[in-house]
Design a protein around this motif. Structure first.
Motif, PDB file in Angstrom:
ATOM      1  N   SER A  24      36.954  69.447  74.466  1.00 58.89           N
ATOM      2  CA  SER A  24      38.095  68.727  73.926  1.00 58.89           C
ATOM      3  C   SER A  24      37.601  67.476  73.234  1.00 58.89           C
ATOM      4  O   SER A  24      36.912  66.649  73.856  1.00 58.89           O
ATOM      5  CB  SER A  24      39.082  68.364  75.034  1.00 58.89           C
ATOM      6  N   ASN A  25      37.894  67.370  71.940  1.00 59.89           N
ATOM      7  CA  ASN A  25      37.468  66.235  71.125  1.00 59.89           C
ATOM      8  C   ASN A  25      35.980  65.947  71.281  1.00 59.89           C
ATOM      9  O   ASN A  25      35.547  64.805  71.465  1.00 59.89           O
ATOM     10  CB  ASN A  25      38.303  64.994  71.455  1.00 59.89           C
ATOM     11  N   HIS A  44      44.692  64.942  66.030  1.00 59.13           N
ATOM     12  CA  HIS A  44      44.831  64.320  67.344  1.00 59.13           C
ATOM     13  C   HIS A  44      44.084  65.061  68.437  1.00 59.13           C
ATOM     14  O   HIS A  44      43.782  64.486  69.480  1.00 59.13           O
ATOM     15  CB  HIS A  44      46.310  64.236  67.723  1.00 59.13           C
ATOM     16  N   LEU A  45      43.803  66.342  68.218  1.00 58.52           N
ATOM     17  CA  LEU A  45      43.180  67.140  69.268  1.00 58.52           C
ATOM     18  C   LEU A  45      42.382  68.277  68.662  1.00 58.52           C
ATOM     19  O   LEU A  45      42.932  69.123  67.943  1.00 58.52           O
ATOM     20  CB  LEU A  45      44.250  67.720  70.206  1.00 58.52           C
ATOM     21  N   GLN A  46      41.091  68.286  68.967  1.00 65.65           N
ATOM     22  CA  GLN A  46      40.205  69.396  68.609  1.00 65.65           C
ATOM     23  C   GLN A  46      39.724  69.994  69.933  1.00 65.65           C
ATOM     24  O   GLN A  46      38.955  69.373  70.655  1.00 65.65           O
ATOM     25  CB  GLN A  46      39.015  68.900  67.782  1.00 65.65           C
ATOM     26  N   ASP A  78      48.247  62.501  75.923  1.00 64.87           N
ATOM     27  CA  ASP A  78      46.896  61.944  75.973  1.00 64.87           C
ATOM     28  C   ASP A  78      46.697  61.132  77.256  1.00 64.87           C
ATOM     29  O   ASP A  78      47.584  61.031  78.111  1.00 64.87           O
ATOM     30  CB  ASP A  78      46.580  61.136  74.707  1.00 64.87           C
TER      31      ASP A  78
END
Length: 373
Positions: free
Chosen positions: A354-355, A317-319, A275
């Motif tokens: 991303s997110n 944690h990550l989409q 991250d």
């Protein structure tokens, strides 16, 4: 590297030929051309082991293990004398193979993706050193490896690269912007009788220096990725792998790989996420979906490679949904004279989300084990 004078020239000639036979056999030792060829399915938690942890800067340098490599890939920008903006990708990799009491062998590959010219160029080298590397954990001098006039030197995330081939030469300084990412949580993967592998990456390094392009010196800036892997391991004969390094403009990085057996079945999947604060996570394999968007067939070898991908990651944690496209279709290296195989390794661009936010980025993809249709 200093070479000692052998007492028995015929013995050393035979030993060198035997070692090169071992190294150049892609079935026996294909891992010389990848950062990921030998990694098994990893757990989601660091594995308990009696092996010592990674220490910096001692573990930046060479080790007395069967297999080791330092892998640099990156993207660079420059303005030429006419004011034209030029863009490039680069790959520079050094390998070390130790077998029994035979001399260490050091193959190396150097490639430039000249995006502005729509051209891809590469070169290969190999040398055999008769002096053994320093023992593990003793040197605090970092990496210092040289194959001919190609070299990589580095300490504490400040690396210097030099390499040249016809029409191109690099003299680059790399500076890590984040602490190294230790893959699998602790940088160590053990798999019983198969051996062990240490593996870390510097996922975002600033690049500065000079690129010589057709005798024109250009001041370049950019971003690089560095992998360092070593251990007493060998690769699986007949296997192949796909590896992706992804650097997004929100200051996050993703590393993916898929390892296939000789039948083409995927036997290992890895999803690593770093991250913006340099915290690294191993995400579950089931969080990842990858779709191939097309293919490209090499006019030199007739091998058909996937070309273009859509990546979907769904995890707390990550989409992320990302589209990855090669900057050039032809980024194939035929390196039979150094590591005895053929692979595709190329610069790519990345767009998506991303997110919940739009992102763009750049990266590299490596494809091995593909054959003619």
């Amino acid at each position: 590297m200093r070479k000692s004078t052998p007492r028995a020239p015929h013995y050393w000639s035979l030993a060198v030929c035997l070692l090169l036979t071992l190294v150049l056999s892609s079935c026996a030792f294909p891992g010389l051309t990848t950062t990921d060829a030998t990694l098994p399915q990893v757990s989601q938690q660091p594995e308990k082991t009696d092996l010592p942890p990674i220490h910096f800067p001692q573990d930046e340098g060479t080790h007395n293990n069967l297999t080791e490599w330092w892998y640099y890939t990156g993207h660079m920008q420059a303005t030429d004398a006419s004011g034209k903006q030029r863009t490039y990708g680069f790959e520079l990799v050094f390998f070390q193979a130790l077998r029994s009491n035979l001399p260490a062998v050091h193959p190396a590959h150097f490639a430039i993706t000249d995006i502005s010219r729509d051209e891809f160029h590469y070169d290969q080298r190999s040398t055999t050193a008769f002096n053994a590397p320093k023992p593990d954990g003793k040197s605090t001098q970092g990496v210092n490896i040289q194959v001919g006039d190609w070299s990589a030197q580095g300490l504490n995330g400040k690396d210097h690269l030099q390499a040249s081939m016809q029409n191109y030469a690099i003299n680059l300084n790399l500076t890590g912007r984040k602490d190294p990412t230790l893959h699998n949580g602790n940088g160590l993967i053990t798999y019983g009788l198969g051996g062990f592998s240490y593996y870390y990456s510097r996922t975002r390094m600033d690049v500065g220096g000079t690129l010589m392009d057709h005798n024109q010196p250009l001041k370049v800036t950019g971003t690089a990725w560095m992998d360092h892997q070593w251990g007493n391991f060998l690769t699986l004969g007949g296997s192949g792998w796909d590896w992706y390094s992804i650097q997004l403009n929100n200051n996050t990085e993703i590393m993916l790989y898929f390892i296939r057996d000789a039948t083409g079945k995927t036997i290992s999947t890895y999803v690593g996420y770093t991250d913006a604060n340099a915290k690294s996570l191993v995400l579950p394999a089931q969080a990842l979906e990858l779709k191939t968007l097309g293919t490209w067939t090499s006019p030199k070898t007739g091998i058909r490679y996937p070309s273009g991908w859509q990546v979907s990651i769904k995890d707390p944690h990550l989409q992320a949904t990302l589209t990855i496209n090669p900057l050039l279709k032809d980024q194939e290296l035929v390196v039979l004279q150094s590591t005895g195989n053929v692979y595709w390794e190329g610069a790519v661009n990345i767009k998506g989300q991303s997110n919940g936010r739009s992102v763009a980025g750049e990266g590299y993809v490596e494809l091995t084990g593909y054959k003619k249709p």
